[in-house]
Design a protein around this motif. Structure first.
Motif, short mmCIF file in Angstrom:
data_model
loop_
_atom_site.label_atom_id
_atom_site.label_comp_id
_atom_site.label_asym_id
_atom_site.label_seq_id
_atom_site.Cartn_x
_atom_site.Cartn_y
_atom_site.Cartn_z
N TYR A 1 49.46 35.57 59.09
CA TYR A 1 48.65 34.35 59.16
C TYR A 1 48.53 33.63 57.82
O TYR A 1 47.66 32.80 57.63
N HIS A 2 49.44 33.98 56.88
CA HIS A 2 49.54 33.15 55.67
C HIS A 2 49.80 31.71 56.15
O HIS A 2 49.13 30.78 55.74
N ALA A 3 50.77 31.58 57.02
CA ALA A 3 51.03 30.30 57.68
C ALA A 3 51.38 30.61 59.13
O ALA A 3 51.84 31.70 59.43
N GLN A 4 51.11 29.65 59.99
CA GLN A 4 51.35 29.89 61.42
C GLN A 4 51.92 28.66 62.09
O GLN A 4 51.69 27.54 61.67
N LYS A 5 52.68 28.91 63.14
CA LYS A 5 53.06 27.82 64.05
C LYS A 5 51.82 27.52 64.89
O LYS A 5 50.87 28.30 64.89
N PRO A 6 51.82 26.40 65.63
CA PRO A 6 50.67 26.14 66.50
C PRO A 6 50.37 27.37 67.37
O PRO A 6 51.27 28.02 67.88
N GLY B 1 45.16 34.19 68.95
CA GLY B 1 45.93 34.19 67.70
C GLY B 1 47.43 34.12 67.95
O GLY B 1 48.23 34.09 67.02
N LYS B 2 47.83 34.06 69.21
CA LYS B 2 49.27 34.08 69.53
C LYS B 2 49.87 32.68 69.44
O LYS B 2 49.26 31.71 69.93
N ALA B 3 51.06 32.61 68.83
CA ALA B 3 51.75 31.32 68.74
C ALA B 3 52.11 30.86 70.15
O ALA B 3 52.46 31.68 71.01
N PHE B 4 51.98 29.54 70.38
CA PHE B 4 52.37 29.02 71.70
C PHE B 4 53.87 29.20 71.86
O PHE B 4 54.63 28.94 70.92
N PRO B 5 54.31 29.65 73.04
CA PRO B 5 55.76 29.83 73.21
C PRO B 5 56.48 28.48 73.13
O PRO B 5 55.92 27.46 73.56
N SER B 6 57.68 28.47 72.54
CA SER B 6 58.39 27.19 72.46
C SER B 6 58.87 26.79 73.86
O SER B 6 59.11 27.65 74.71
#
Ligand code: TPP
Length: 633
Positions: A297-302, A308-313
């Motif tokens: 979580y230094h940096a994250q995708k949306p 806390g899970k990144a939205f699937p592309s």
């Protein structure tokens, strides 16, 4: 007061600790909502909310200057300096920048993106202030990760030698770079944070005095002061190195305790000369998921705030170049113990964390120390090892003299793998991988190559490992490849300096370099729809350039266009022009790349469109330049 009403940081003056705590809560809420929606740096900003508020309450921001190192943690700063209403546009085209920019806001006193610059810049401001006889405070806020950078240490060395120059360095110590921080200084700071006497005093003093019935539940102001001085006494032993360097040392302070922070900053402002306030913070503070996974979580995708899970592309994407690189390198390293992967604090970004997990003895993280990484590699090469420096194109800029002086002049076989070469998107101008072709091309004893897709990257990796006549560099872009089928193993090296013909045609010669080869083929396709047939070359190498292939074809066809994701000046197209000139082939050449301008933050697709680099735009421009009668005017 609500956070949205704060448009000037001096509005924090006079707020009580309770009120500041409420502002802190609102900053975290806005920060989390924004990053969850748009992606970006998450943990760094959450860790400095109280630090920012406490520091700003003790400063007069109409006069005093704060320089933030890197700038990826300066979102609380942005939120209280008049950018609350636009904050939802963070990292988007024409929106709030992900780093700091002098042009964005009057309180952004120094632009940043690369690490370790803040102390030098703040010291420069302080010296200018004194030369002009002015009075204001200069403060640099720097992370323990950024403190591993040579320039920060050079600045400390200089500032510590200037006892009459008032300068405050706030060390935001969360024990993390992007990955856990490395090095002897980090270990030392950790010792200061956790030293027994300090730990004992802070943990126990309050508890113990409760047993003294006449004191009641809380500490009297005298006992508070006693606690402070005992703590300082204990710290002065372990903080001695910093004091020896000429800085007055304050701390370590709990970076989430506003009261303690404000008290310490006030004390430190009274001191003369250079001071260092050591603030112990928790990266990701206030968002449990980020506190637990500080690297992730230094940096994250949306992402979804609840899980806390990144939205699937939306559609499945091919693996990134970095991933293909890391997998191939690890496979090669398993069979070749001489291979050593070197990163400058970018283990996850470059993919070298895979090598670290599988072959820790063949992996080195030097910290944010690109110059050292390069000369260290040169030393390893002297002793017959096969150093692979995996580094972002933009960060290799830091090590320019090391490449020339320590690698190329000495003709040492160091292999540079330049990730994020080309347009990088939301990180903006400080991070664009725009200049590597130009800045490397002019150095003798280096081979430069770029794969057209991820499968060719595998072959170039073997090519680089096997090449030992001098230095060699491979550049590849950020993000996914085009989905070219990968080979599991058995990758063949490529002949050095040889390009390949991908398509034959009579009307124009199109020469692509690296990831732009794919667009070059698309341009050829569009041109063919207009009855223009193109020969397409994948150059593979810009140095040595395959003039034997290019020059005769250029002469025969009579029109040339070049395609690169990099600056035009001194870049790939320039190399083609120079080669044609040297071969007395005087034909018109149209070059596609980035002109003499900065590429701002936006999505890569938006940046390409803004700079005329979509296949449709380039095809149109070729028609207009060379085939005027057919092209739309
Ligand atoms: N190398 C340079 C010269 N600049 C960079 N920005 C990076 C690498 C990539 N980078 C961005 S933030 C960061 C790194 C390595 C970690 C910084 O750690 P620290 O200063 O402790 O700040 P934190 O993220 O922990 O708040």
């Amino acid at each position: 007061m609500h956070l949205s009403e704060i448009t000037h940081p001096n509005q924090l003056h006079g707020l009580t600790v309770r009120q500041l705590e409420e502002i802190a809560r609102q900053i975290r809420e806005k920060h989390l909502q924004t990053i969850a929606a748009s992606g970006g740096h998450l943990g760094p900003g959450l860790g400095v909310v109280e630090l920012t508020l406490a520091l700003y309450q003790t400063l007069d921001l109409d006069r005093d200057k704060v320089v933030w190192d890197v700038g990826h943690q300066a979102y609380p700063h942005k939120l209280i300096t008049g950018r609350y209403n636009e904050f939802h546009t963070l990292r988007q085209k024409d929106g709030v920048a992900g780093y700091l920019k002098r042009s964005e806001n009057v309180f952004d006193h120094f632009g940043a993106g690369h690490a370790s610059t803040s102390i030098s810049a703040a010291l420069g401001m302080a010296l200018a202030r004194d030369a002009k006889g002015e009075e204001f405070k200069c403060v640099a806020v720097i992370g323990d990760g950024a403190l591993t950078g040579g320039m920060a240490l050079e600045a400390i060395n200089h500032a510590g030698h200037l006892p009459d120059t008032n300068l405050m360095v706030v060390l935001n110590d969360n024990e993390m770079s992007i990955s856990p921080n490395v090095g002897a200084i980090s270990r030392y700071l950790n010792k200061v944070r956790l030293s027994d006497p300090v730990q004992f005093l802070t943990d126990n003093l309050e508890e113990q005095v409760k047993h003294l019935p006449f004191l009641g539940d809380s500490l009297t102001p005298e006992m508070e002061r006693l606690k402070d001085s005992m703590k300082r006494l204990a710290v002065s032993k372990v903080g001695a190195v910093i004091e020896e360097l000429g800085f007055k040392y304050f701390g370590p302070v709990d970076g989430h305790n506003l009261e303690e922070l404000i008290r310490t900053f006030k004390q430190a402002h009274k001191a003369k000369g250079p001071t260092l306030v050591h603030v112990a913070t928790v990266k990701g503070k206030g968002y449990a998921i980020a506190e637990k996974d500080q690297v992730g979580y230094h940096a994250q995708k949306p992402f979804d705030l609840a899980t806390g899970k990144a939205f699937p592309s939306k559609k499945p994407t091919p693996p990134s170049y970095s991933k293909v690189f890391a997998h191939a390198l690890t496979t090669l390293a398993e069979n070749n113990p001489k291979i050593v992967g070197i990163t400058a604090a970018m283990a996850t970004g470059t993919g070298l964390d895979k090598l670290q997990q599988r072959l820790p003895k063949q992996y080195i993280d030097v910290g944010i120390a690109e110059q050292h990484a390069v000369t260290l590699a040169a030393g390893l090469a002297c002793e017959g090892m096969r150093p692979v420096v995996a580094i972002y194109s933009t960060f290799l800029q830091r090590a320019y003299d090391q490449i020339i002086h320590d690698v190329c002049i000495q003709k040492l076989p160091v292999f540079f793998c330049l990730d994020r070469a080309g347009i990088v998107g939301a990180d903006g101008p400080t991070h664009q991988g725009m200049y590597d072709i130009a800045y490397l091309r002019l150095i003798p004893n280096i081979v430069l190559m770029a794969p057209k897709d991820e499968a060719e990257l595998q072959r170039m990796l073997v090519t680089g490992i096997e090449y030992t006549d001098g230095a060699i560099a491979m550049r590849y872009p950020r993000g996914s490849g085009i989905g070219a089928p990968l080979m599991e193993d058995g990758w063949e090296p490529l002949p050095i300096g040889k390009g390949e013909i991908l398509r034959n045609g009579d009307d124009i010669l199109l020469i692509g370099y690296g990831a732009m080869v794919h667009s070059t083929l698309q341009v050829a396709e569009i041109l063919s729809e207009h009855g223009i047939s193109a020969t397409v070359i994948n150059a593979r190498f810009v140095k040595p350039l395959d003039s034997e292939l290019i020059a005769p074809l250029a002469k025969q066809i009579g029109k040339v266009a070049t395609f690169e994701e990099g600056c035009l000046m001194g870049g790939f197209g320039s190399a083609v022009c120079e080669a044609l000139q040297d071969h007395d082939v005087l034909v018109p050449v149209k070059r596609f790349g980035i002109g003499d301008v900065l590429v701002d933050h936006a999505t890569p697709a938006e940046s390409k469109a803004a700079h005329g680099l979509t296949p449709a735009q380039m095809a149109e421009s070729i028609r207009a330049a060379f085939f005027q009668k057919d092209a739309a005017k």
